[in-house]
Enzyme design. Structure first.
Site, short mmCIF file in Angstrom:
data_model
loop_
_atom_site.label_atom_id
_atom_site.label_comp_id
_atom_site.label_asym_id
_atom_site.label_seq_id
_atom_site.Cartn_x
_atom_site.Cartn_y
_atom_site.Cartn_z
N CYS A 12 0.86 -1.03 0.03
CA CYS A 12 0.09 0.10 -0.13
C CYS A 12 0.82 1.38 0.09
O CYS A 12 2.22 0.91 -0.29
CB CYS A 12 -0.90 -0.26 1.21
SG CYS A 12 -0.23 0.32 2.76
N ASN A 15 2.53 1.52 4.36
CA ASN A 15 2.92 0.13 5.00
C ASN A 15 2.30 0.42 6.38
O ASN A 15 3.08 -0.39 7.28
CB ASN A 15 4.27 -0.16 4.68
CG ASN A 15 4.43 -1.76 5.02
OD1 ASN A 15 5.45 -2.10 5.66
ND2 ASN A 15 3.48 -2.78 4.99
N CYS A 17 -1.40 0.57 7.18
CA CYS A 17 -2.73 0.32 7.31
C CYS A 17 -3.28 -0.91 6.63
O CYS A 17 -3.34 -1.93 7.32
CB CYS A 17 -3.62 1.63 6.91
SG CYS A 17 -3.46 3.08 8.08
N ARG A 18 -3.17 -0.84 5.27
CA ARG A 18 -4.04 -1.83 4.47
C ARG A 18 -3.05 -2.90 4.28
O ARG A 18 -3.33 -4.16 4.52
CB ARG A 18 -4.31 -1.33 3.14
CG ARG A 18 -5.39 -0.24 3.23
CD ARG A 18 -5.49 0.23 1.97
NE ARG A 18 -4.59 1.32 1.68
CZ ARG A 18 -4.42 2.14 0.64
NH1 ARG A 18 -5.25 2.00 -0.45
NH2 ARG A 18 -3.31 2.80 0.39
N SER A 19 -1.70 -2.73 3.86
CA SER A 19 -0.70 -3.91 3.60
C SER A 19 -0.33 -4.82 4.68
O SER A 19 -0.25 -5.92 4.48
CB SER A 19 0.39 -3.19 2.75
OG SER A 19 1.07 -2.37 3.49
N ASP A 125 -8.12 3.48 1.36
CA ASP A 125 -7.23 3.73 2.30
C ASP A 125 -7.74 4.37 3.49
O ASP A 125 -8.56 5.47 3.48
CB ASP A 125 -6.27 4.90 1.77
CG ASP A 125 -5.10 5.07 2.74
OD1 ASP A 125 -5.16 4.92 4.16
OD2 ASP A 125 -4.08 5.76 2.38
#
Length: 161
Positions: A12, A15, A17-19, A125
């Protein structure tokens, strides 16, 4: 018997939140499938703003609600070597997918793709939003990583599984 290890990198922007959430959830799926020796999982960001930091507390809490611990992860930036080290580089959204493709060496072996490739959908995001955004990300990541694991299993040799 030689076991070929598949290597997966979720990416993301920062690095945090999402990934990291995708890494943790995918690792959970891999463990449940008994494939920890066959599949290596990591995550990175296209930007370096958060290098060395832990995931966002909201990502950590969201993962914990589902029995997944991502608190020991540490943010890092996507590196040139990742295009040779990983079989799959999986972007959380189309903007990061474009950034990954722009950074990719002319010749590389990685399969660069969007997590929700079949739906042509981005994982949004949640950084600037409320906690509910992290719950939405978890649900998208849970389904997307489960389906992605099935895709990987479909191409693995029976001796690898």
């Amino acid at each position: 018997m030689v076991v070929k290890q598949r290597r997966v990198l979720f990416v993301c922007l920062g690095n945090i939140c999402r990934s990291p959430l995708a890494e943790g959830v995918f690792r959970h799926h891999v463990k449940q499938a008994g494939l920890e020796e066959q599949i290596y999982v990591d995550s990175a960001g296209t930007a370096n703003w958060h290098r060395g930091k832990k995931p966002d507390i909201r990502s950590i809490q969201t993962a914990q609600k589902h029995g997944i611990d991502i608190s020991n992860q540490e943010a890092r930036q996507l590196e040139d070597e990742d295009f040779e080290k990983f079989h799959y580089i999986v972007a959380m959204d189309s903007t990061n997918l474009a950034n990954i493709q722009a950074k990719a060496p002319y010749l590389h072996t990685a399969n660069v793709r969007l997590l929700l490739q079949d739906e042509q959908k981005d994982v949004p995001d949640p950084y600037y939003g409320a906690n509910e955004g992290f719950d939405e990300v978890y649900e998208l990541v849970r389904g997307g990583t489960y389906n992605f694991l099935q895709e990987i299993r479909d191409v693995m040799e029976p001796t690898e599984i």
